[in-house]
Scaffold this active site. Structure first.
Site, PDB file in Angstrom:
ATOM      1  N   ASN A 150       0.813  -1.224   0.000  1.00 51.96           N
ATOM      2  CA  ASN A 150       0.000   0.000   0.000  1.00 51.96           C
ATOM      3  C   ASN A 150       0.842   1.267   0.000  1.00 51.96           C
ATOM      4  OD1 ASN A 150       0.680  -0.684   2.765  1.00 51.96           O
ATOM      5  ND2 ASN A 150      -0.718   0.944   3.394  1.00 51.96           N
ATOM      6  N   GLU A 248       4.065  -3.387  12.500  1.00 55.89           N
ATOM      7  CA  GLU A 248       3.035  -2.364  12.311  1.00 55.89           C
ATOM      8  C   GLU A 248       1.913  -3.077  11.590  1.00 55.89           C
ATOM      9  OE1 GLU A 248       0.459  -0.040  11.492  1.00 55.89           O
ATOM     10  OE2 GLU A 248       1.645   0.410   9.708  1.00 55.89           O
ATOM     11  N   CYS A 282      -3.109   2.094   6.602  1.00 53.55           N
ATOM     12  CA  CYS A 282      -3.372   1.500   7.917  1.00 53.55           C
ATOM     13  C   CYS A 282      -4.013   2.508   8.852  1.00 53.55           C
ATOM     14  CB  CYS A 282      -2.091   0.951   8.520  1.00 53.55           C
ATOM     15  SG  CYS A 282      -0.766   2.159   8.682  1.00 53.55           S
ATOM     16  N   GLU A 462       7.816   3.171  15.250  1.00 55.23           N
ATOM     17  CA  GLU A 462       8.567   3.639  14.094  1.00 55.23           C
ATOM     18  C   GLU A 462       8.661   5.161  14.158  1.00 55.23           C
ATOM     19  OE1 GLU A 462       7.890   0.437  10.622  1.00 55.23           O
ATOM     20  OE2 GLU A 462       6.199   1.785  10.910  1.00 55.23           O
TER      21      GLU A 462
END
Length: 483
Positions: A150, A248, A282, A462
């Site tokens: 994505n 993630e 996300c 992150e």
């Protein structure tokens, strides 16, 4: 169809077999082909990474930063070419792909400066006389980065920039659907002077190379972005080996609109958060919780925003929403919409494939708004990962917070209000790693720590300085200098 080689050991390599990369805007003609590496090629990538790490860890942080700065400059110089390829293999609009390319450069620049011009470590007091004690960070070794389709350029950059800046070597496994974007990042780093073997890009069929990719004993850390099922398998697999894991994973992000909010601004912002990148983020908003007093007004404004979206190929400048990344993604989204309707949801707009014959050969799904959704429906709880949002009315602020937290996930949430007290209470009470007020759920800067709670990820964040906690280990050194 263009042939694109991959980077292993500082060399651009092909293979006996190839993988065709589709253009999701039109499946009739493949866009690229990339090497389908064999297991022995993957082992060779780790061999080269081991050699590269021995060189790179001894390279000073300022010099490492210089290489990353050069690579960032090359991404900016090549932005139009790279953006076209990102849009071609992923389907996102040219504007979205251009923004992704420039943000990838931002990550390289940020960590180049943070590590290259940052401190060496920390001096610590010591109870022992004539003793100087310090704590310093050092690289882990070989980091395996497994990245999704994505955000096929920015996610590798987000993961590789802190890892490489810290002195690690890396093996990158980009998604099979979108490998060319990651190869562009590797080319920029290679051309900027990254030593051979420090970064290796493994393209291939996971079923064939999976064991070679995951089973190599030299892996020191794994960073993964993707679905929860795969993420949990990876977490369990590497836990028994004491390999550091960063995940993630999924989200079911909610935006709350209170009665005192600016309804037009809320509708514009929520629409952007829900349908940007065709909902394939996300952090995309997928649940909209509206205070009952403004539910009808907000819903009308949201539908008006949806009506302005123009479906089409990402490379068409007039397009504002591209296709899904592939037929698997398209068909899965349509099946979830169908199931939601069977369970009692109402389709206010969208709900299927577009009727436009010009889009018939692409992976398009209409932007969809569902109403009459209840908490016992699958669409309220399961991640759709597409241009689908559900509406639910509540009466009070407390009910809204309860609805936000009614999820196994905890990635992102947003609140729309003019009440500063409500904003602070929401930030305290929403069980998510990313909280926005009068802003979209996506859209975090490179220096903002990023990651979710619960099933949305691992403890390692992150971005920002937090990313260095994953990419490095801490060594404490005490030196006695007395007689």
């Amino acid at each position: 169809m263009r042939t694109v080689e991959t980077l292993v050991g500082g060399e651009w390599v092909s293979a006996a077999d190839w993988i065709e990369v589709q253009n999701p805007a039109d499946l009739r003609t493949p866009a690229f082909r990339v090497p389908a590496l064999a297991p022995e090629d993957v082992t060779r990538a780790y061999d080269r990474a081991e050699e590269g790490f021995a060189v790179w860890r001894r390279t000073g942080p300022i010099e490492r930063g210089t290489v990353l700065h050069r690579a960032a400059a090359l991404l900016r110089e090549r932005a139009e070419e790279i953006a076209a390829d990102v849009a071609m293999e992923n389907g996102k609009t040219r504007a979205e792909a251009r923004g992704e390319t420039l943000k990838a450069a931002d990550f390289l620049e940020y960590y180049a400066g943070l590590v290259g011009r940052g401190g060496y470590g920390t001096l610590l007091h010591d109870v022992r006389p004539d003793t100087r004690t310090s704590a310093q960070r050092e690289p882990l070794g070989i980091v395996l980065a497994i990245t999704p389709w994505n955000d096929p350029l920015i996610t590798p950059a987000r993961k590789l920039a802190p890892a490489l800046a810290s002195g690690n070597a890396a093996v990158l496994k980009p998604a099979t659907e979108t490998p060319v974007s990651g190869i562009h990042l590797a080319r920029a780093l290679h051309d900027a002077g990254l030593p051979a073997g420090v970064l290796n890009v493994v393209t291939g069929r996971t079923a064939l190379i999976g064991e070679a990719l995951l089973g190599d004993p030299r892996i020191a850390a794994v960073t993964f972005t993707g679905g929860n099922e795969v993420g949990e398998r990876l977490r369990e697999r590497f836990a028994v080996r004491n390999v550091r894991f960063q995940g993630e994973l999924g989200g079911k992000n909610a935006s709350v609109v209170l009665a005192d909010a600016d309804p037009a601004k809320a509708a514009r912002t929520v629409a952007a958060a829900s349908f940007g990148q065709a909902g394939q983020r996300c952090t995309a908003t997928s649940r909209i919780i509206v205070q009952r007093d403004v539910y009808e007004e907000f819903t009308g404004l949201l539908l008006a925003e949806v009506a302005t979206l123009r479906l089409g190929p990402g490379l068409d400048e007039a397009t504002t929403m591209g296709p899904q990344a592939g037929p698997r993604q398209r068909d899965g989204i349509l099946a979830m919409i169908e199931d939601a309707v069977k369970q009692g949801a109402s389709v206010l707009v969208g709900g299927g494939r577009p009727a436009d014959e010009a889009l018939a050969h692409g992976c398009y799904v209409q932007p969809t708004v569902l109403a009459d959704v209840t908490p016992d429906m699958d669409v309220w709880r399961d991640e759709v990962f597409g241009p689908v949002v559900v509406l639910r009315a509540v009466d009070t602020f407390d009910e809204a917070v309860e609805a936000v937290n009614d999820s196994d996930f905890g990635l992102a949430a947003a609140l729309f209000t003019k009440d500063l007290g409500a904003a602070h209470r929401f930030a305290d009470q929403a069980e998510c790693g990313q909280i926005a007020v009068n802003l979209t759920t996506p859209g975090w800067d490179v220096h903002h720590p990023f990651g979710g709670f619960r099933d949305s990820g691992s403890p390692f964040k992150e971005q920002g300085t937090e990313a260095l906690r994953f990419s490095t280990r801490v060594k404490t050194v005490a030196i006695h200098f007395g007689a």
